[in-house]
Write a protein that holds these residues in place. Structure first.
Motif, short mmCIF file in Angstrom:
data_model
loop_
_atom_site.label_atom_id
_atom_site.label_comp_id
_atom_site.label_asym_id
_atom_site.label_seq_id
_atom_site.Cartn_x
_atom_site.Cartn_y
_atom_site.Cartn_z
N ARG A 83 70.86 16.33 49.25
CA ARG A 83 70.88 15.64 50.58
C ARG A 83 70.65 16.67 51.68
O ARG A 83 71.15 17.75 51.51
CB ARG A 83 72.48 15.20 50.95
N GLY A 84 69.82 16.48 52.60
CA GLY A 84 69.20 17.38 53.54
C GLY A 84 67.98 18.27 53.07
O GLY A 84 67.62 19.01 53.81
N LYS A 85 67.76 18.31 51.90
CA LYS A 85 66.77 19.19 51.16
C LYS A 85 65.45 18.51 50.93
O LYS A 85 65.23 17.93 49.61
CB LYS A 85 67.48 20.10 49.84
N THR A 86 64.89 17.86 51.91
CA THR A 86 63.70 17.20 51.65
C THR A 86 62.56 18.05 50.72
O THR A 86 62.00 17.10 49.93
CB THR A 86 63.11 16.91 53.13
N ALA A 87 62.45 19.12 50.97
CA ALA A 87 61.47 19.58 49.86
C ALA A 87 61.74 19.70 48.69
O ALA A 87 60.75 19.24 47.81
CB ALA A 87 61.19 21.15 50.36
N GLN A 88 63.12 19.65 48.35
CA GLN A 88 63.46 19.98 46.94
C GLN A 88 63.31 18.56 46.25
O GLN A 88 62.88 18.21 45.08
CB GLN A 88 64.84 20.26 46.60
N LYS A 89 63.66 17.36 47.05
CA LYS A 89 63.49 16.03 46.76
C LYS A 89 61.99 15.63 46.34
O LYS A 89 61.79 14.98 45.41
CB LYS A 89 64.09 15.19 47.57
N VAL A 90 61.10 16.25 47.36
CA VAL A 90 60.03 15.87 47.00
C VAL A 90 59.23 16.52 45.70
O VAL A 90 58.60 16.06 45.05
CB VAL A 90 58.77 16.44 48.12
N ASN A 91 59.89 17.62 45.42
CA ASN A 91 59.11 18.61 44.14
C ASN A 91 59.94 17.78 42.93
O ASN A 91 59.23 17.43 42.08
CB ASN A 91 60.11 19.81 44.30
N VAL A 92 60.80 16.92 43.14
CA VAL A 92 61.47 16.48 41.79
C VAL A 92 60.73 15.09 41.62
O VAL A 92 60.31 14.87 40.46
CB VAL A 92 62.89 15.94 42.21
N VAL A 93 60.50 14.58 42.72
CA VAL A 93 59.38 13.17 42.57
C VAL A 93 58.17 13.68 41.95
O VAL A 93 57.74 13.04 41.08
CB VAL A 93 59.36 12.44 44.02
N ILE A 94 57.59 14.74 42.52
CA ILE A 94 56.35 15.32 42.14
C ILE A 94 56.28 15.49 40.61
O ILE A 94 55.29 15.17 39.77
CB ILE A 94 55.68 16.41 42.91
N VAL A 95 57.25 16.28 40.17
CA VAL A 95 57.37 16.81 38.61
C VAL A 95 57.60 15.49 37.74
O VAL A 95 56.72 15.57 36.60
CB VAL A 95 58.42 17.74 38.60
N LEU A 96 58.21 14.71 38.13
CA LEU A 96 58.72 13.42 37.22
C LEU A 96 57.20 12.51 37.27
O LEU A 96 56.98 12.13 35.92
CB LEU A 96 59.67 12.62 37.99
N ALA A 97 56.48 12.35 38.45
CA ALA A 97 55.47 11.67 38.38
C ALA A 97 54.33 12.29 37.48
O ALA A 97 53.66 11.68 36.73
CB ALA A 97 54.97 11.57 39.84
N LEU A 98 54.18 13.54 37.45
CA LEU A 98 53.29 14.29 36.82
C LEU A 98 53.50 14.11 35.23
O LEU A 98 52.70 13.95 34.40
CB LEU A 98 53.22 15.95 36.95
#
Length: 409
Positions: A83-98
């Motif tokens: 929560r509040g860590k937007t960059a880390q959330k984006v990273n999680v989504v990117i890695v899972l999508a890859l």
């Protein structure tokens, strides 16, 4: 089920760290095996070992599903911690999508026969795109998370020291953290190393047709006279090929001139036939339009080929009753393959000299190559220079190294 999920969540912290480690190893193994499979050089070096590498790539690719499923079971808890860590959330989504994208496109490439050429071709495009974009991202992300980069006393580059105009008691000034410096260096290095290759790849994928002029420039063959295209070849009746050829070879690409070229039909025939280049280029040719499908997933559509039907060569030589198999030799001196007499007699099997109205360059198997449209292209022997009729079966170069004897598309 609820107790099992609770037990998983209980060890969440340690499990999540293990998950990162597993993801890292999976990416490393997939990257290394994928590069070996992609590079034509390794085909000749590894031989049948390439089949083992391909199997490892597939198994590890399927195994990538496990950390994805495991993470999804923990996603709610992890998302709250971010929560509040937007960059880390984006990273999680990117890695899972890859990982999901690689997995799904890889499954289609693995099951290429069931998927068919269109699906396989699209899956290869997606797989390549995810690799070009995702691999540098994951390398960058992984290296910048190294433990030593997070240690304050080891990550700061400082300027100013005693003896450089500062008072001895003055503290050096931190102008750039080592972590920031390493991030910048890694990013610049990846951009320099990967950028030009990626741009070339994306350009070839977005082009409306085969960049044949560029490939013909690298033609190492020196044969005269050049074959004059038939009216149906220039402009090509297929409208021009659509797609990009990938250059695979198990030997250095051979080249020919008038003194080294010959084309032979022998073995169990009534009359051995042999032509030099001047004689061969004078043979009566015809034109066909067909698609070209590689077992690795890519395709080139609407090719206009010009040449002589294989069955016409057999008719000219006369096939003896004991003949069973048509053995095909490459001018590289290494590669061979074969067709049954029935397969060789199909109306669309062509000994081709021209593609889309131009001589076939050495990179694409010229001056003469076989085209078997209904089969995957390891049957379409490049640099074809000999046809031999034999009385037994023959196992081709890639069939000896694990490819299926069933090459039908």
């Amino acid at each position: 089920m609820a107790k099992w999920l609770a037990a998983i969540r209980k060890g969440y912290g340690k499990k999540l760290a293990s998950l990162h480690a597993w993801n890292g190893w999976i990416v490393v193994i997939l990257a290394l095996t994928g590069l070996v499979l992609f590079q034509g050089l390794w085909r000749g070096i590894l031989g049948e070992g390439r089949v083992v590498i391909r199997f490892l790539h597939i198994v590890v690719g399927i195994a990538s599903l496990l950390p994805v499923v495991y993470y999804l079971l923990l996603a709610g808890k992890h998302w709250k911690q971010l929560r509040g860590k937007t960059a880390q959330k984006v990273n999680v989504v990117i890695v899972l999508a890859l990982l999901v994208g690689w997995l799904l496109s890889g499954l289609l490439l693995w099951q290429f026969k069931a998927a068919g050429p269109r699906w396989s071709s699209n899956a290869l495009y997606v797989h390549d795109l995810l690799t070009w974009v995702g691999l540098p991202y994951i390398i960058y992300h992984s290296l910048t998370r190294l433990k030593w980069l997070k240690e304050p006393h080891r990550r700061t580059i400082k300027t100013g020291a005693a003896g450089e105009g500062l008072h001895p008691a003055a503290k050096p000034e931190a102008v750039l953290s080592r972590r920031a410096f390493i991030r910048t260096a890694i990013g610049a290095g990846l951009a320099i190393a990967v950028g030009p290759s990626f741009l070339r790849w994306i350009g070839s994928q977005l082009s409306s047709g085969t960049n044949y002029d560029q490939e013909a420039v690298s033609d190492a063959n020196k044969l005269f006279p050049a074959p004059a295209p038939l009216p149906a070849s220039s402009p090509p009746i297929g409208g021009g090929s659509k797609g990009s050829f990938r250059i695979y070879t198990v030997t250095p690409i051979p080249h020919f001139d008038n003194s080294t070229f010959s084309f032979t039909v022998d073995g169990l025939v009534n009359k051995k036939l042999q032509w030099n280049w001047e004689q061969f280029v004078a043979l009566k040719r015809e034109v066909q339009v067909s698609d070209f499908h590689c077992v690795t997933g890519w395709s080139v559509y609407n090719n206009t080929w010009e040449g002589i039907k294989l069955k016409d060569f057999l008719a000219m030589a006369g096939v003896k009753p004991g003949a069973k198999t048509v053995k095909l030799y490459s001018g590289d001196g290494v590669y061979t393959d074969s067709l049954t007499l029935d397969q060789a007699s199909m109306d669309d099997v062509l000994v081709a000299l021209m593609h889309d109205g131009k001589p076939i360059p050495s990179d694409l198997g010229g001056p003469v190559r076989l085209v078997v449209p209904k089969m995957y292209t390891y049957k379409s022997v490049k640099w074809l220079n000999r046809i031999e009729l034999i009385d037994s079966d023959h196992t081709g170069y890639w069939e000896e190294r694990g490819y299926s004897n069933d090459a039908w598309v």
